[in-house]
Design an enzyme around this catalytic site. Structure first.
Site: not given
Length: 521
Positions: A131, A134, A204
């Site tokens: 993830h 991604e 992030e």
């Protein structure tokens, strides 16, 4: 004298006509026996006769109301919709597969990259890296900073999306036909030349930690995460897609690159396209752009065999009296994607049905479970689910209800599930088959869904199953098939339970386990 004689003659004629009419007219009917017997008939018998007459009228309804529909399900004919475009597949020398479905009369197109890897193929220490990857591929490449990526896809009027699951990762772009080469170049650059800058990774990381914190609230996703964690405990399928907060804080650039080299190999990827595209053009563009993919020889089937998913009958309950509603999921071990009985489980799922209190109409739906729940108002919403994986699956019912309704709701769910090995109506099976075929057709209505369907089927089946073959397999499911499948997956089988909220009124595990079968003497 003459006048008097005429009057006498007319009087005689009228009298004879009256006598003739009296003799020809039928005698009056005798008094009705119903009126005389009504006084002697019990009031309960008259009420029963009234109910029987109403039921008889329901069995033979007025034809005016059945001009366009019927309350009785019949087998739907979808032969007119089975002439879908051909799916062409080309395998390149490095193992990369290119699949397209051309719909040239249109102008729109969609291209996607499907990778046969997800959170299942991570380790305990790196859970969450798929993830993380991604999100990071959208933060800039060696020749395209993040701002240029956004501006370039925006100038084309396109849309980029990505998703990560337990077994797959997908990246998709929707553009006009003349921008398909640019979209393929953009996707290849993102997947092969992402730079993973440290400042972007820290940004992030904070966002993912916030997402993990928000996901811990009362939602359907958290229930299914707990359900997987208890049903597949100590196995890779028990891990979440987001990962743990501890792992996210320690993931670095080297972890992401190691994951790419190990799992993003060419033979584990599919480039799919649909819409205004030509197969030969897509193949040539892929040959030019996707040139630096990993060549790791490991295959998915080998990795799954090394660490298989083992179903464990167990439960996890999180009591939180501050929440207004309780939610829980009851699941059995299901079928894998390639299991011959996976289609029948899809039909059984639709036989159990789904319902939301805000939508209404539950009292008149075909599912007996939905009718029982809606009429008694014992749930806010409920749905049957069937999740397939490469070597196993999960099949069951998820529901949300008030705390004082949990006992009745659990009884209704287990009663309808436990009846499946014994009593199945052919009408319910036909209705569920029609719903399944319609949902499959509606799902592939958009180009992005077609690209998803092509990529997922090539990764799971190795080919795209034609609609004619798929519908034939669905129509082969009858009442006897449903009973056989229910005996295999439901009758006296272990279950997994996940519950959250004010759940003191939810019966214990042994109560649920006892109701996976019926005692019939």
């Amino acid at each position: 004298m003459a006048i008097r004689r005429l009057l006498n003659l007319s009087g005689r004629r009228s009298h004879s006509a009256a006598v003739t009419t009296a003799t020809l007219s039928p005698p009056p009917p005798p008094p009705s026996s119903s009126s005389s017997s009504s006084s002697t008939t019990m009031i309960y018998d008259r009420a029963a006769d009234t109910v029987k007459s109403k039921l008889k009228r329901l069995e033979t309804p007025d034809s005016r109301f059945l001009r366009y529909t019927s309350p009785h399900p019949i087998l739907a004919d979808h032969s007119a919709t089975l002439s879908s475009p051909e799916t062409r597949v080309t395998t390149l020398p490095n193992g990369l597969r290119v699949a397209t479905e051309s719909r040239l009369p249109g102008r729109a197109a969609a291209v996607g990259v499907w990778i046969d890897s997800g959170s299942r193929f991570e380790s305990d220490a790196t859970n969450g890296v798929a993830h993380f990857l991604e999100r990071m591929v959208f933060k800039g490449t060696e020749k395209r900073p993040a701002r240029v990526l956004v501006e370039e896809i925006g100038s084309m009027g396109g849309h980029l999306s990505a998703c990560t699951s337990r077994e797959h990762t997908a990246y998709c772009a929707e553009v006009m036909d003349e921008n398909v080469p640019k979209a393929l170049d953009l996707l290849s650059d993102m997947l092969q030349h992402s730079c993973f800058r440290e400042d972007q990774m820290e940004r992030e990381r904070d966002l993912i930690l916030q997402q993990i914190k928000e996901a811990e609230g009362p939602s359907k996703d958290i229930i299914f995460d707990h359900l997987h964690a208890t049903a597949f405990q100590y196995t890779p399928l028990g891990r979440t897609v987001l990962g743990s907060a501890k792992n996210i804080k320690t993931i670095h650039k080297s972890h992401i690159k190691d994951y790419i080299s190990a799992h993003c190999a060419a033979h584990r990827m599919v480039i799919s396209a649909a819409g205004a595209v030509k197969h030969e053009d897509i193949v040539e563009q892929v040959k030019k752009t996707f040139t630096k993919l990993s060549a790791n020889p490991s295959v998915t089937s080998q990795l799954v065999a090394e660490k298989p998913a083992v179903f464990t009958g167990s439960e996890v309950r999180i009591i939180d009296d501050d929440l207004p509603l309780a939610q829980f999921a009851v699941a059995f071990k299901g079928a894998s994607w390639t299991d011959p009985d996976s289609i029948a489980l899809m039909v059984i799922k639709l036989m159990l049905g789904s319902w939301n209190k805000n939508a209404g109409g539950g009292k008149h739906m075909g599912s007996q479970l939905v009718q029982r729940v809606a009429i008694n108002e014992i749930a806010e919403c409920m749905m049957a689910f069937n999740t397939n994986y490469k070597d196993t699956g999960l099949f069951g019912v998820y529901a949300v209800a008030k705390p004082d309704c949990l006992d009745d709701l659990a009884y209704a769910i287990m009663l309808e599930i436990s009846k499946l090995p014994y009593r199945v109506s052919e009408e319910d099976v036909i209705r569920a088959r029609n719903q399944l075929k319609s949902s499959l057709l509606l799902h592939i209505n958009g180009l992005s869904h077609v690209v998803e369907d092509i990529g997922r089927q090539l990764l799971t089946y190795g080919r795209r199953i034609p609609l004619a073959e798929l519908f034939a397999r669905i129509d082969a499911v009858d009442a006897n098939t449903v009973k056989r499948i229910a005996n295999r997956f439901i009758f006296d089988r272990d279950i997994a339970i996940a519950a959250l909220g004010p759940i003191q009124g939810l019966p214990d595990y042994n109560w649920f386990r006892r109701r996976t079968y019926l005692l019939r003497y």
